[in-house]
Design an enzyme around this catalytic site. Structure first.
Site, PDB file in Angstrom:
ATOM      1  N   LYS A 115       0.822  -1.211   0.000  1.00 47.68           N
ATOM      2  CA  LYS A 115       0.000   0.000   0.000  1.00 47.68           C
ATOM      3  C   LYS A 115       0.853   1.256   0.000  1.00 47.68           C
ATOM      4  O   LYS A 115       0.452   2.267  -0.563  1.00 47.68           O
ATOM      5  CB  LYS A 115      -0.991  -0.007   1.176  1.00 47.68           C
ATOM      6  CG  LYS A 115      -2.065  -1.066   0.994  1.00 47.68           C
ATOM      7  CD  LYS A 115      -3.380  -0.702   1.648  1.00 47.68           C
ATOM      8  CE  LYS A 115      -4.451  -1.679   1.171  1.00 47.68           C
ATOM      9  NZ  LYS A 115      -5.734  -1.543   1.833  1.00 47.68           N
ATOM     10  N   LYS A 197      -3.938 -10.531  -6.955  1.00 43.60           N
ATOM     11  CA  LYS A 197      -5.200 -10.648  -6.232  1.00 43.60           C
ATOM     12  C   LYS A 197      -6.257  -9.715  -6.822  1.00 43.60           C
ATOM     13  O   LYS A 197      -5.926  -8.595  -7.215  1.00 43.60           O
ATOM     14  CB  LYS A 197      -4.913 -10.254  -4.772  1.00 43.60           C
ATOM     15  CG  LYS A 197      -6.083 -10.358  -3.834  1.00 43.60           C
ATOM     16  CD  LYS A 197      -5.727  -9.840  -2.433  1.00 43.60           C
ATOM     17  CE  LYS A 197      -6.056  -8.368  -2.267  1.00 43.60           C
ATOM     18  NZ  LYS A 197      -6.449  -7.966  -0.913  1.00 43.60           N
ATOM     19  N   LYS A 200     -10.212  -4.119  -5.157  1.00 41.75           N
ATOM     20  CA  LYS A 200     -11.118  -3.042  -5.601  1.00 41.75           C
ATOM     21  C   LYS A 200     -10.377  -1.767  -5.979  1.00 41.75           C
ATOM     22  O   LYS A 200     -10.928  -0.922  -6.690  1.00 41.75           O
ATOM     23  CB  LYS A 200     -12.166  -2.760  -4.532  1.00 41.75           C
ATOM     24  CG  LYS A 200     -11.597  -2.326  -3.208  1.00 41.75           C
ATOM     25  CD  LYS A 200     -12.662  -2.366  -2.134  1.00 41.75           C
ATOM     26  CE  LYS A 200     -12.050  -2.373  -0.753  1.00 41.75           C
ATOM     27  NZ  LYS A 200     -12.392  -3.509   0.066  1.00 41.75           N
TER      28      LYS A 200
HETATM   29  N1  AQP Z   1      -9.129 -11.292  -3.962  1.00 42.25           N
HETATM   30  C1  AQP Z   1      -9.523 -11.761  -2.773  1.00 42.25           C
HETATM   31  N2  AQP Z   1      -9.752 -13.082  -2.620  1.00 42.25           N
HETATM   32  C2  AQP Z   1     -10.160 -13.580  -1.424  1.00 42.25           C
HETATM   33  N3  AQP Z   1     -10.372 -12.803  -0.330  1.00 42.25           N
HETATM   34  C3  AQP Z   1     -10.164 -11.482  -0.438  1.00 42.25           C
HETATM   35  N4  AQP Z   1     -10.286 -10.451   0.435  1.00 42.25           N
HETATM   36  C4  AQP Z   1      -9.953  -9.305  -0.194  1.00 42.25           C
HETATM   37  N5  AQP Z   1      -9.614  -9.544  -1.478  1.00 42.25           N
HETATM   38  C5  AQP Z   1      -9.731 -10.890  -1.659  1.00 42.25           C
HETATM   39  C6  AQP Z   1     -10.741 -10.596   1.832  1.00 42.25           C
HETATM   40  O1  AQP Z   1     -11.838  -9.721   2.013  1.00 42.25           O
HETATM   41  C7  AQP Z   1     -11.866  -9.288   3.367  1.00 42.25           C
HETATM   42  C8  AQP Z   1     -12.094  -7.817   3.439  1.00 42.25           C
HETATM   43  O2  AQP Z   1     -11.050  -7.130   2.811  1.00 42.25           O
HETATM   44  P1  AQP Z   1     -10.844  -5.580   3.118  1.00 42.25           P
HETATM   45  O3  AQP Z   1     -11.969  -4.795   2.588  1.00 42.25           O
HETATM   46  O4  AQP Z   1     -10.542  -5.400   4.524  1.00 42.25           O
HETATM   47  O5  AQP Z   1      -9.580  -5.146   2.331  1.00 42.25           O
HETATM   48  P2  AQP Z   1      -8.563  -5.715   1.364  1.00 42.25           P
HETATM   49  O6  AQP Z   1      -8.092  -7.078   1.736  1.00 42.25           O
HETATM   50  O7  AQP Z   1      -7.512  -4.675   1.331  1.00 42.25           O
HETATM   51  O8  AQP Z   1      -9.391  -5.784   0.003  1.00 42.25           O
HETATM   52  P3  AQP Z   1      -8.988  -5.158  -1.380  1.00 42.25           P
HETATM   53  O9  AQP Z   1     -10.136  -5.346  -2.336  1.00 42.25           O
HETATM   54  O10 AQP Z   1      -7.671  -5.705  -1.839  1.00 42.25           O
HETATM   55  O11 AQP Z   1      -8.879  -3.631  -1.043  1.00 42.25           O
HETATM   56  P4  AQP Z   1      -7.835  -2.578  -1.555  1.00 42.25           P
HETATM   57  O12 AQP Z   1      -7.895  -2.651  -3.062  1.00 42.25           O
HETATM   58  O13 AQP Z   1      -8.374  -1.291  -1.009  1.00 42.25           O
HETATM   59  O14 AQP Z   1      -6.511  -2.956  -1.021  1.00 42.25           O
HETATM   60  C9  AQP Z   1     -10.569  -9.738   4.001  1.00 42.25           C
HETATM   61  O15 AQP Z   1     -10.835 -10.866   4.814  1.00 42.25           O
HETATM   62  C10 AQP Z   1      -9.700 -10.129   2.832  1.00 42.25           C
HETATM   63  O16 AQP Z   1      -8.827 -11.169   3.168  1.00 42.25           O
END
Ligand code: AQP
Length: 332
Positions: A115, A197, A200
């Protein structure tokens, strides 16, 4: 919250729209667990501000995640649903835990490295401290299990190290949490680059599917999904794009990987990709419709998050009082 049941805690950031990855990796499992455990699910808005957010959007997205929790099957009568910033004990415990977290171990967190390179103009201390706040979220509720995607494993390991260190100094205070990682779907990959991965915050809008996407957008994204030149539909490390689509199709339809491979044996991507798209459209349709309904009923959502915060604050206060006493703070 009954004493005999084990406790589950998890949270999702309202930092954008939820993706199919968030759903298949984490939220899908939340309702399954609520029948058997004390479940506490939080919308972690304090985590979300570690990267810049538009205030009006953050408010809107926070309610959207709460509505999506309910639309995905969480029952506010069975699970505690609340917004993180409504329970100040999260920030209070995070401060104490900061003093039991080593700079070196926090520096090793890969999410911070990722990040901070994505947001090079805003590498703030909150972003660095994110895993300690997450440890506080988990440890406050004496959590036994944390259902998350595989990307969060390192943070749970850190929460365990902090808990162990604190318990070692002051005698048993925190329950040691265990990760709960789904067998399939723990890491849903980007549709545009299946070595990464699904996320979003990806600039490429075709790389992710949102829970609120319209059916035609979902179909378009799957039809464009990156695969490879060998058109066999089999699960294989050499075929990350196809394997990702098989995982998604299998989870969306409830068919095993074997069944999916048999169903598409001898068929090409021209048949397979639209079939995955249609399965996902049908999986997400009821969630989208229910979310839209709930968002029209703000009073109901408010009653859910207020009641949830009341229950969460009560449980959190018990742990925080214990921690404050152990570190030597004078009783209020
Ligand atoms: N691609 C993924 N596959 C499986 N699990 C996933 N999680 C996120 N992406 C995947 C799981 O979703 C939960 C909530 O995630 P979060 O909103 O706390 O943030 P994150 O992991 O940072 O999700 P993003 O989409 O990758 O956000 P950005 O793009 O903002 O960094 C968690 O349990 C995570 O493991």
């Amino acid at each position: 919250m009954s004493e005999a049941k084990k406790t589950i805690f998890s949270g999702v950031q309202p930092s954008g729209k939820l993706t199919l990855g968030n759903y298949l990796g984490a939220i899908r499992n939340f309702p399954i667990l609520q029948e058997e455990y004390n479940c506490i699910y939080c919308v972690v808005d304090m985590h979300a501000i570690t990267v810049r957010q538009d205030p009006a959007m953050l408010r809107k997205q926070t309610l959207e995640v709460l509505a999506q929790y309910i639309a995905c099957g969480l029952d506010p009568e069975k699970s505690t649903l609340f917004i993180q910033s409504h329970v100040p004990a999260h920030a209070e415990l995070a401060w104490v835990l900061n003093c039991y977290t080593m700079f070196g171990e926090a520096s090793r967190m890969t999410q911070f490295k990722d990040k901070s390179s994505k947001h090079a103009d805003n590498v703030n201390v909150g972003l660095f401290d994110y895993p300690v706040l997450m440890a506080a979220d988990i440890l406050l509720y004496q959590t036994d299990m944390v259902p998350v995607g595989v990307d969060q494993l390192q943070h749970i390991e850190l929460a365990r190290n902090i808990a162990q260190r604190f318990n070692g100094v002051y005698s048993d205070t925190f329950v040691m949490p265990e990760p709960y990682i789904p067998k399939a779907g723990a890491k849903i990959m980007s549709l545009a680059d299946p070595t990464r991965k699904m996320s979003k915050s990806d600039e490429n809008q075709n790389s992710f599917v949102l829970l609120m996407d319209k059916p035609e957008d979902i179909m378009r994204k799957f039809k464009r999904a990156v695969t490879d030149s060998d058109s066999r539909i089999i699960m294989s490390d050499e075929k990350p794009g196809v394997s990702n689509l098989i995982t998604i199709y299998s989870l969306a339809t409830g068919k095993s990987v074997d069944e999916v491979e048999k169903e598409f044996a001898g068929k090409g991507y021209g048949e397979f990709k639209p079939a995955v798209g249609e399965a996902v459209v049908e999986l997400l349709r009821p969630i989208r419709e229910k979310t839209e309904d709930l968002l029209r009923n703000k009073d109901y959502l408010e009653s859910v998050y207020r009641e949830g915060a009341g229950k969460a604050a009560y449980a959190a206060r018990k742990t925080l009082d214990k921690v404050y006493r152990k570190v030597g703070f004078v009783k209020r």
